[in-house]
Motif scaffolding. Sequence first.
Motif, PDB file in Angstrom:
ATOM      1  N   GLY A  55     -12.500 -24.062  43.849  1.00 19.20           N
ATOM      2  CA  GLY A  55     -11.251 -23.984  43.105  1.00 19.20           C
ATOM      3  C   GLY A  55     -11.418 -23.227  41.805  1.00 19.20           C
ATOM      4  N   GLU A  56     -10.357 -23.212  41.031  1.00 19.39           N
ATOM      5  CA  GLU A  56     -10.363 -22.509  39.744  1.00 19.39           C
ATOM      6  C   GLU A  56      -9.705 -23.375  38.679  1.00 19.39           C
ATOM      7  OE1 GLU A  56      -8.620 -18.430  37.600  1.00 19.39           O
ATOM      8  OE2 GLU A  56      -8.322 -18.764  39.755  1.00 19.39           O
ATOM      9  N   LYS A  57     -10.313 -23.420  37.532  1.00 17.20           N
ATOM     10  CA  LYS A  57      -9.742 -24.080  36.361  1.00 17.20           C
ATOM     11  C   LYS A  57      -9.417 -23.005  35.326  1.00 17.20           C
ATOM     12  CE  LYS A  57     -10.426 -28.296  37.953  1.00 17.20           C
ATOM     13  NZ  LYS A  57      -9.300 -29.195  38.309  1.00 17.20           N
ATOM     14  N   THR A  58      -8.402 -23.239  34.516  1.00 18.78           N
ATOM     15  CA  THR A  58      -8.005 -22.217  33.557  1.00 18.78           C
ATOM     16  C   THR A  58      -7.664 -22.823  32.203  1.00 18.78           C
ATOM     17  OG1 THR A  58      -6.623 -20.233  33.293  1.00 18.78           O
ATOM     18  CG2 THR A  58      -5.534 -22.232  34.085  1.00 18.78           C
ATOM     19  N   PHE A  59      -7.698 -21.977  31.167  1.00 19.02           N
ATOM     20  CA  PHE A  59      -7.442 -22.390  29.788  1.00 19.02           C
ATOM     21  C   PHE A  59      -8.352 -23.534  29.373  1.00 19.02           C
ATOM     22  CE2 PHE A  59      -3.141 -20.667  30.976  1.00 19.02           C
ATOM     23  CZ  PHE A  59      -3.264 -19.507  30.218  1.00 19.02           C
ATOM     24  N   ILE A  60      -9.633 -23.397  29.693  1.00 22.09           N
ATOM     25  CA  ILE A  60     -10.600 -24.444  29.389  1.00 22.09           C
ATOM     26  C   ILE A  60     -11.259 -24.164  28.039  1.00 22.09           C
ATOM     27  CG2 ILE A  60     -12.609 -25.702  30.200  1.00 22.09           C
ATOM     28  CD1 ILE A  60     -10.030 -25.855  31.976  1.00 22.09           C
ATOM     29  N   THR A  61     -10.974 -25.006  27.068  1.00 19.69           N
ATOM     30  CA  THR A  61     -11.559 -24.858  25.733  1.00 19.69           C
ATOM     31  C   THR A  61     -13.070 -25.058  25.808  1.00 19.69           C
ATOM     32  OG1 THR A  61      -9.535 -25.700  24.723  1.00 19.69           O
ATOM     33  CG2 THR A  61     -11.525 -25.712  23.367  1.00 19.69           C
ATOM     34  N   GLY A  62     -13.809 -24.112  25.227  1.00 17.94           N
ATOM     35  CA  GLY A  62     -15.264 -24.203  25.217  1.00 17.94           C
ATOM     36  C   GLY A  62     -15.907 -23.826  26.535  1.00 17.94           C
ATOM     37  N   THR A 114      -7.053 -28.458  33.925  1.00 18.07           N
ATOM     38  CA  THR A 114      -5.952 -27.510  34.052  1.00 18.07           C
ATOM     39  C   THR A 114      -6.281 -26.399  35.045  1.00 18.07           C
ATOM     40  OG1 THR A 114      -5.308 -27.946  31.759  1.00 18.07           O
ATOM     41  CG2 THR A 114      -4.427 -25.961  32.785  1.00 18.07           C
ATOM     42  N   GLU A 115      -5.291 -26.035  35.854  1.00 16.53           N
ATOM     43  CA  GLU A 115      -5.452 -24.981  36.852  1.00 16.53           C
ATOM     44  C   GLU A 115      -4.303 -23.987  36.745  1.00 16.53           C
ATOM     45  OE1 GLU A 115      -5.891 -26.690  40.729  1.00 16.53           O
ATOM     46  OE2 GLU A 115      -7.621 -27.927  40.147  1.00 16.53           O
ATOM     47  N   PRO A 116      -4.426 -22.818  37.377  1.00 16.16           N
ATOM     48  CA  PRO A 116      -3.336 -21.838  37.316  1.00 16.16           C
ATOM     49  C   PRO A 116      -1.991 -22.401  37.748  1.00 16.16           C
ATOM     50  CG  PRO A 116      -5.306 -20.802  38.188  1.00 16.16           C
ATOM     51  CD  PRO A 116      -5.614 -22.266  38.057  1.00 16.16           C
ATOM     52  N   GLY A 117      -1.993 -23.333  38.703  1.00 12.59           N
ATOM     53  CA  GLY A 117      -0.746 -23.924  39.165  1.00 12.59           C
ATOM     54  C   GLY A 117      -0.554 -25.357  38.729  1.00 12.59           C
ATOM     55  N   GLY A 134      -0.600 -27.069  35.038  1.00 12.63           N
ATOM     56  CA  GLY A 134      -0.783 -27.171  33.594  1.00 12.63           C
ATOM     57  C   GLY A 134      -0.259 -28.514  33.128  1.00 12.63           C
ATOM     58  N   SER A 135       1.018 -28.527  32.723  1.00  9.35           N
ATOM     59  CA  SER A 135       1.635 -29.804  32.349  1.00  9.35           C
ATOM     60  C   SER A 135       1.667 -30.757  33.539  1.00  9.35           C
ATOM     61  CB  SER A 135       3.056 -29.562  31.834  1.00  9.35           C
ATOM     62  OG  SER A 135       3.038 -28.809  30.637  1.00  9.35           O
ATOM     63  N   ASP A 136       1.802 -30.177  34.746  1.00  6.39           N
ATOM     64  CA  ASP A 136       1.813 -30.983  35.964  1.00  6.39           C
ATOM     65  C   ASP A 136       0.382 -31.163  36.454  1.00  6.39           C
ATOM     66  OD1 ASP A 136       2.416 -32.307  38.266  1.00  6.39           O
ATOM     67  OD2 ASP A 136       3.221 -30.563  39.330  1.00  6.39           O
ATOM     68  N   ALA A 137      -0.388 -31.949  35.700  1.00  9.73           N
ATOM     69  CA  ALA A 137      -1.811 -32.099  36.014  1.00  9.73           C
ATOM     70  C   ALA A 137      -2.036 -32.763  37.355  1.00  9.73           C
ATOM     71  CB  ALA A 137      -2.502 -32.903  34.913  1.00  9.73           C
ATOM     72  N   ALA A 138      -1.060 -33.510  37.850  1.00 11.35           N
ATOM     73  CA  ALA A 138      -1.214 -34.192  39.127  1.00 11.35           C
ATOM     74  C   ALA A 138      -1.185 -33.226  40.307  1.00 11.35           C
ATOM     75  CB  ALA A 138      -0.122 -35.241  39.293  1.00 11.35           C
ATOM     76  N   ASN A 139      -0.893 -31.949  40.023  1.00  9.72           N
ATOM     77  CA  ASN A 139      -0.782 -30.953  41.084  1.00  9.72           C
ATOM     78  C   ASN A 139      -2.075 -30.164  41.287  1.00  9.72           C
ATOM     79  OD1 ASN A 139       0.825 -29.656  43.102  1.00  9.72           O
ATOM     80  ND2 ASN A 139       1.080 -27.896  41.745  1.00  9.72           N
ATOM     81  N   ILE A 140      -3.199 -30.667  40.768  1.00 12.73           N
ATOM     82  CA  ILE A 140      -4.449 -29.923  40.871  1.00 12.73           C
ATOM     83  C   ILE A 140      -4.847 -29.732  42.338  1.00 12.73           C
ATOM     84  CG2 ILE A 140      -5.300 -30.661  38.610  1.00 12.73           C
ATOM     85  CD1 ILE A 140      -7.089 -32.679  40.035  1.00 12.73           C
ATOM     86  N   LYS A 141      -5.462 -28.569  42.621  1.00 12.62           N
ATOM     87  CA  LYS A 141      -5.858 -28.204  43.981  1.00 12.62           C
ATOM     88  C   LYS A 141      -7.366 -28.079  44.151  1.00 12.62           C
ATOM     89  CE  LYS A 141      -1.499 -27.777  45.058  1.00 12.62           C
ATOM     90  NZ  LYS A 141      -0.825 -28.853  45.831  1.00 12.62           N
ATOM     91  N   THR A 142      -8.112 -27.970  43.058  1.00 10.38           N
ATOM     92  CA  THR A 142      -9.564 -27.867  43.178  1.00 10.38           C
ATOM     93  C   THR A 142     -10.077 -29.027  44.017  1.00 10.38           C
ATOM     94  OG1 THR A 142      -9.822 -26.711  41.078  1.00 10.38           O
ATOM     95  CG2 THR A 142     -11.744 -27.871  41.910  1.00 10.38           C
TER      96      THR A 142
END
Length: 389
Positions: A155-162, A129-132, A134-142
């Motif tokens: 890049g940046e990842k967000t809302f990462i559990t643990g 998951t990234e800031p841009g 979330g549900s649209d996981a195919a849109n990752i930019k990292t």
Amino acid sequence: MDFSFSDEQKAIRQTARDFIAKELISREPEALRRERKGLPGLEISEVRELQQLAKKFGFWGVSTPEQYGGMDLPAVSQALLATETGRTFIPFRFGGEADNILYFANDEQRDEYLIPTIEGEKLSCFAITEPGAGSDAANIKTSAKRDGDDWIINGEKTFITGGNDADFAIVIAVTDPEKGAHGGATAFLVDRDMGWTSHFIQTMGEGGPASLVFDDVRVPARNMLGEPGQGFELGMKWIGKGRYIIPARALGAAERLLQMGIEYATTRETFGKKIGSNQAIQWMIADAEVELEAARWLVMHAAWTVDQGRDARHASSMAKLYGATMANDVVDKVMQIHGGMGYTRELPIERWYREARLWRIFEGTDEMQRLIISRDLLRGYTKVGGHLS
């Protein structure tokens, strides 16, 4: 058609329930006191101690293959155990587990990452998951760009559990921009000491996820997990794993909350009579019980579908959608039954109220589950009542 559980499943469930009541539920008052001070309800060291204690009861590696010392339980049994751990808000899971996609590791990676994770020597987190995205996981930019024998991740990842405690992250990054995430994303095993940083994200719940920042983080090519371009596929396998486990935990919470509501309704008096004699209270209890039982069989059917080796995505999406919304409805009803007392922090109801709201968001929002369910029907991937044919 037999809806009963086997004697073995009943024994596993009862043993787990006894352990959780004695070792976890008994800690709830102290956990609430800690959380009110901004501290974790359980420290990582305490979680590990409890996991080792549970191991003595036979609970270790619930989903882990036997070759790695696990129980390798069927999905239905795993769902039963998840229901039991859901009976407490204390964040606990049985030890001896590893992310399901870590089993795609090669021999060297198994020794360095998989086995230490199973044995509790290392903590992992999954980062897609990234800031841009979330549900649209195919849109990752990292991105991950090749540099000799290494890959450079930015890049940046967000809302990462643990993510705040993890020793390493399973990172999904784009390695072929022309193909995008589908076919152009790859998974990497990235140690914290390779240079990524994590930052706590404050939420309405206790604890919290993390944002992970990758700034020219150099990763050896040998740390690629799976094949080049397989990252998105692995990511979907990781996400899909939790689709019936999350509502299974919600079942446990709803069971305990409803019992609290029943007990309060049979003891609390207003205007000279128990509040349970009021039709408004009776209807809330009746509706909660119906919703709970409906969710139970959606969850168990999804788990059974997994055990049958069938494609469980449709059944799991229905279980996730209904189970998460059910738990939110039940906790709301139980808070209403308790009135002002339920709104205080003297009882754990408000604690569950805040946590349950997350179940409708993470690992696939309500809206995404509806999209999956409707798409399956509209495109003919499944048909109404298809699970009965």
